[in-house]
Structures are given as structure tokens and as C-alpha cells.
Enzyme design. Sequence first.
Site, short mmCIF file in Angstrom:
data_model
loop_
_atom_site.label_atom_id
_atom_site.label_comp_id
_atom_site.label_asym_id
_atom_site.label_seq_id
_atom_site.Cartn_x
_atom_site.Cartn_y
_atom_site.Cartn_z
CG ASP A 39 -2.03 -1.00 1.09
OD1 ASP A 39 -2.23 -1.50 -0.04
OD2 ASP A 39 -2.67 -1.31 2.10
CB SER A 84 -18.10 -25.29 -27.15
OG SER A 84 -18.61 -25.73 -28.38
CG LEU A 85 -13.64 -28.12 -24.86
CD1 LEU A 85 -13.26 -28.22 -23.40
CD2 LEU A 85 -12.52 -28.62 -25.75
CE LYS A 117 -15.79 -27.87 -20.29
NZ LYS A 117 -16.83 -27.10 -19.60
CD GLU A 175 -14.11 -21.01 -17.84
OE1 GLU A 175 -13.62 -20.88 -18.99
OE2 GLU A 175 -15.28 -21.38 -17.63
CB CYS A 434 -31.01 -24.46 24.97
SG CYS A 434 -31.40 -25.27 23.42
S1 IVH Z 1 -10.32 -25.47 -23.93
C1 IVH Z 1 -10.67 -24.98 -28.30
N1 IVH Z 1 -9.67 -25.74 -21.40
O1 IVH Z 1 -15.13 -24.86 -21.15
C2 IVH Z 1 -10.57 -25.20 -26.82
N2 IVH Z 1 -11.80 -24.90 -21.94
O2 IVH Z 1 -16.77 -26.19 -23.46
C3 IVH Z 1 -11.75 -24.72 -26.11
N3 IVH Z 1 -13.16 -24.30 -19.99
O3 IVH Z 1 -16.31 -22.10 -22.48
C4 IVH Z 1 -11.64 -24.60 -24.66
N4 IVH Z 1 -11.69 -24.85 -18.47
O4 IVH Z 1 -14.27 -21.55 -21.15
C5 IVH Z 1 -10.61 -25.37 -22.27
N5 IVH Z 1 -8.97 -25.97 -19.18
C6 IVH Z 1 -9.90 -25.62 -20.07
C7 IVH Z 1 -11.15 -25.13 -19.68
C8 IVH Z 1 -12.07 -24.77 -20.64
C9 IVH Z 1 -12.89 -24.37 -18.69
C10 IVH Z 1 -14.42 -23.83 -20.57
C11 IVH Z 1 -14.20 -22.84 -21.67
C12 IVH Z 1 -15.32 -23.06 -22.64
C13 IVH Z 1 -15.86 -24.37 -22.23
C14 IVH Z 1 -15.72 -25.31 -23.41
#
Ligand code: IVH
Length: 762
Positions: A39, A84-85, A117, A175, A434
Site C-alpha cells: 500500500d 466449445s468442447l 475444466k 476462465e 438449552c
Molecule cells: S479449452 C478450443 N480448457 O469450457 C478449446 N476450456 O466447453 C476450447 N473451460 O467455455 C476450450 N476450463 O471456457 C478449455 N482448461 C480448459 C477449460 C475450458 C474451462 C471452458 C471454456 C469453454 C468451455 C468449453
Amino acid sequence: MSAPPEVVERAAALRSELHHHNYRYYVLDDPEITDAAYDRLFRELQALEQRYPQLRTPDSPTQRVGAQPGERFAEARHRVPMLSLGNARDDGAVRDFDRRIRKDLDADVVTYVAEPKLDGLAISLLYEDGVLVRGATRGDGSIGEDVTAQVRTIGAVPLRLRGAGWPRLLEVRGEVYLPLAAFERLKQHMLASGHAPFKNPRNAAAGSLRQLDPAVTAARPLTMFCYGFGAVEGGDLGPTQSGALAALRDWGLRVSPESRVVTGADGCIDYHRSIGARRDGLDYEIDGVVFKVDDLQAQRALGFRARDPVWAIAYKYPAREEQTIVRSVEFQVGRTGAVTPVARLAPVDVAGVTVANATLHNIDEVHRKDVRAGDTVIVRRAGDVIPEVVAVVDALRPPDTEPVRLPAQCPVCGADVIRAEGEAVARCSGGLTCAAQRRSALKHFVSRRAMDIDGLGDKLIEQLVEQGMVRDPADLYALTVEDYAGLERMAQKSAQNLVQALARSRRTTLSRLIYALGIREVGEATAQALAAHFRDLKPLMTADLDTFIVDVPGIEGVGEKTATALLAWLQQHPDAGPGEQPLADWLAGLGIRGLRPPAAARIAERWPDLAALRRAQVADFLGGKRSRIEGVGPVVAAHIVSFFAQPHNRAVIDKLLDPGIGGITWPAPPAAEGVGADRPLAGKTVVITGTLSRPRDAVKAQLERLGAKVTGSVSTKTHYLLAGADAGAKRAKAASLGVKILDEEDLTALTQGAYAPDAGDV
Ligand code: IVH
């Protein structure tokens, strides 16, 4: 004004030092200096930048929160879409994934990067020449929302990359999340302040980041793990995913420490199992693990299928939320007397754990969610936290359900359930007896700073309670050496010592005894203030709320500004005074802005003498509730009054004081001497006459607490006459003897220290 070179240099040094410490704290979680030292550096830089605004660079650590709230979020187009995955639900699906990859790559074995994840909010950070220029949400994958100002407030996000070698342009993907502990705190805070809390950590992260006012985001302890990248121009991240993560880490970005390189499907499945076993202990919510082909060239060769990369897959864990039926809503009494609603559920498996009970936090929560017996609800279990009811499935409510009501009596001991004004938590007031609170009440009672009874450890208390030998603290004194010697791990000698310790504790002090009773929110300091004020237990036991709290009328026509100006004037003129002039006229003539003669007259009426007025505070002019005893505000007062109102508690106190049972005594407080702050009438003789607004006994007791001796007839020895309405002969006699006459308002002022009757005439 241009800054001298040494200042420019110092600002640069401070910036880089602060970046460094920020990184140690937020990314490595391993600070090198104290918060206070940080600080100091921060304030030094702030001061330099204030003096020379041109030193304020966008990547300065002072510029994390600074942006004004926006109207709405601007659009942000991702250079490389955020994807997405695909999901695997079982080991077989992971083996299929690995088989496909090996076939496509024509490889015998493939290595993967495996990592948790996270269940948060996907964010893309754009760095140009190492400086953060934009933060964006995922949106539809191609276009997200520009949340740069919000992202800048996250300590784990570097405003400038560290080291060297970063590409000229770099999109970092990761994330943003709220750690579970922070989520719990935020939830409690929102509950306590009457807000509907976020349903889960993911909503909390999203709700905190998508705040138009970045200051709100800054107040939430968000953090981030980076797991990948989008566009990379003017540089590269090396040949592997794992190498790229290491590079991100080197540049000061936060990367999961759980990330590993694993081999083949077996390696992936083992990883899933080992993280799964630790899922409940992690400080963040995960919904699975992710496997990505480590070789970046292979990733490019494999490419994409629709919106999912072929080279990556998520292996999910069971959901943290399930649906079940509420069989009943019951109220539990905790060790501290908190009465908490609990939903008894048809047992349901939530992520590997059978859940049959879920907390409903407090009665407001029950009503807000409108949970009723018979309802179908969504229950959630996060980490080690107690399962909770998230919401009711309205469509599935059966007919004839009843809203839940807070019980008026404790379900364990039958004492009144009290809910102090403004408090979310309801409590059982049967503190001393109590059964739910017995153990903790006893432990507190015997503790060193309370009755200080040596040799009564927790284990012994457990036994005494379990065997039904002790129901309240007074019972401790009724047991004999033989009784104690019969307990586990007690011998004749230790039992003798204990009985002696009990005997010693009989002679104590009033403040220790008050503290030992375990009245809610009455700590040692408050117990001491109560002892000093009441000087005995009986008057404390019979005190009502008005004894603790006075509603002080304000002075009409005097606001905060005028009061402040008047008091400041008096302070600056310590020797000024009205002389022969009436106080009201003198005050009105001082030239204080806003102080008109009628208000001056009211001030002179409240503080007839100037010395008392000089001691007044601004708050005294404004009116409101004032406590008469240090540390005893309305909430504490309510706890005290309700504690002594419980017959159970009074019965225990009677037993404690009964010479044949507890036999507790304390030395009489020393006779009043001198005029102390809370004994302004010490040594004074007062006579009461006329009709008062309260029973005369109460007024007499109050005068005595203020130090006065109250007598029946006016004489030359009388100092004051307290005169109510229709005072007759005594008033006339007092006037003839020159005895000062007080009214009830003077008495009130006196108890607040606002009026000293003898400041001018002693
Ligand atoms: S890889 C092309 N790695 O999961 C690769 N995603 O369904 C795409 N997420 O919205 C993502 N942890 O934000 C990846 N270690 C991780 C992750 C991750 C969380 C989330 C990501 C995305 C969703 C994919």
C-alpha cells in the site's frame, strides 16, 4: 508542469515494483512483502501521478479501477473464434477419442495436456506489444462483449506481460472464476444485506464480471486461470500446448498448477480419476477435465468439427445439482443457539454423495425461495460446503402445501426464539439450559476469562452432559468429589482439585459472572461496562430496553452543518461566554450560519450551561437512538433483555446465587467517589417530587446508578430536587433554600453526559 527526470525514473521504478508484487500475490500466491508495504508503494505512485498526470500510463498498477461505469458493453470481435468442447461421459468415450486421434495422426501413442475444466466464465485477453488492450467475453464465439474495464480490476490479469519474447499480438484464453470460499462469503454477505444471492459460483463470476460499473467488479475477488490462446502474430508459442502454457506462465499469466502432460487414454483416465478424488477439496468449481493433444502441429492437422476442436475433449464429472423432494422443513438449534431451517429430503445422490438434508440458511431464505414440504427442489453440493436448496421447481408443487413459519419456541428447550431487529438469524434464548447449547454454554462458563475453573476440560464437560449429571452451570457446584471421581479419566486427587477449583471460583467479580452467563454479544468489555453501570446483578436483570437505549430528541431547526459550525466556533473560542446576556441571545448573536433565534433558544434550553454545550457532539443535535452504556447498542440491549426475560435463565441464576447450591458472590463495588463520566451525581443528595413519566422506583434506581443518594425531604443538605408535574410544597421549599431544581429532561441529558447540573455552581 513537466516532471523532473528523477520523478519520471521513480514512477517507472514504482510501477515495475508494484507489477512484480502484484504478480507474486495474485499469480504465484506467494507475496514477498506485507499488504501495508504494498500500500505504501502504491500510494507513493498515486501521489506522483496526481502531481504529474502525464506519468499515468494505461498499464500503471494504479489504473486497474478507474474507468467510469458504461451504459452497456460494446461488441468485441475475436480474431480467432472461441470454441466449445465435445464431451466424454465415460472411459469408453475417452478411449474412442484417443483411438480416433491415433488413427488420424497415424501414431502409436499420443501425449495430451490434461487440466481441470473450470466452471466459470470464458474470457479472451488481447495483448499488443505486451500491454493488455482488451478483455472480452465469449459471446457467441465470434463476437463477445468488451469487458476491458472490468477485466483490468482482476489482480491475476497482468496489465503488462512480464519478461520478453511474447508475440507482438496475443489472444490469451482462460476462465475467470470466483474461488468457492469467496463465493460463500459473498453469498452470506448478500443474504445478510437482504439481496438474493447468486445461485452458484459460475453465476457469481459472470454476474461480477458483467457489471457495467467496474468498481463493483473490483470489489469481488475474481481470479483467472489461462488455458490456451487464440490469435498469435509476430512471434510464436513453441511447438507444444504444454510449452505454450509454460510460456504464458513465464509472462505472468496464471496457469493451473494441476495441468499435466499425460500419455494415451490410460493417462487421461487416470488423471480424470485423481482429480475427481480431489474435486471436493479444490477451492474452485470444476465440471470435468479437459484433454488436448500436446503437439500443436498435430492440433492444426486434426482441425475442427463444427464448433469443436477434434484435438480436445472434456471428460465430465457428475453434476453438482440434482432434483429431489422435500419431506419436511425442520429447525435445528446450533451450539450458539442459531435456529436454522433444514430441508429433510428424499435421499438423492449428488456427485457421488448421498444428500438427505440441505440447509436453508435462515427463515428469510426459506420465504424468498418459498420452499415448502412436498416441493420438488434442486439441491446443490459444492466442495465441502453443506448441501443447499437452490430453487423450487414450481411446476411440480402439489396442492395444499403450507408456507414455512419460524417457530416461536425453541424446538429443543422451549425457550422463546428471538430474532433481533435487522438480523437474519433467529436464536434460541435458552442459552444456559438449552440442551443444544449446553456444552458450549458450559465450556464458556468455566473458561479462564469467565469463572476460571481449572480442571474442567472439554472431554469432561462432554461426559457430564452425556451422562445427564449437568444440565446447567449451577449443577457443576452441586456435584461432589465422589461424583467427579467416578468419571472416566478422573481420579480421587483430580476430583478433589476440581471441587477446590469450583469452590475458589465462587468468589468472583460481577463482570466475570456477567460474562460467564454467555449472553449473546456480551463480551468481556461489555460485561465490565455493565458491571460498572449496574453495580449489581438484580438491576441488570430487571433493566428494560429504555435503560440501555435512549431516544434523544434532536434540536428542531439545527442540521448537521449548523451544529458543526457552532461547535467549531465554540472550540475556537474557548474563553468566550454570554456574560450577563441570556445564553440563547448570545448564541443567536454569534453569527453562525443557519442558527436562528428559535433554534438558539432550544439549544439553550437543552444545555442551559455553556460548559455542557461545549461537550456536546453533532449527533446530540440531530437526535436518534443513543446507548447509555459503552458497547451496548440496540441489538446487544435486546439480547440482554431477552436473556433475562427467560424464566429458564433466571432459574439458573437463582441457583448460582443460592448459598446452598452455587453460592457465587462478588465483592461489593467500591463506594462511589468523585464525579466520574458515568456517575455524574456521585456524592449528591437528591429528592424526588411531583408526577413523573415513569414509576418513581425506576427513577430512583436510575438516580442511584448515577451515584446519587435519594432522600425523602428537602433540607439544606439537599443538592437537587427532581421535580415532575404538579410539584408543590417541596418545590417551593427547594426554591427558598436555593436548591437546584431538575426536570426529567435534565435527567435524560445527564445520563448522556450532555448536561452537568453543577458545572457552574460548585
Ligand atoms: S479449452 C478450443 N480448457 O469450457 C478449446 N476450456 O466447453 C476450447 N473451460 O467455455 C476450450 N476450463 O471456457 C478449455 N482448461 C480448459 C477449460 C475450458 C474451462 C471452458 C471454456 C469453454 C468451455 C468449453
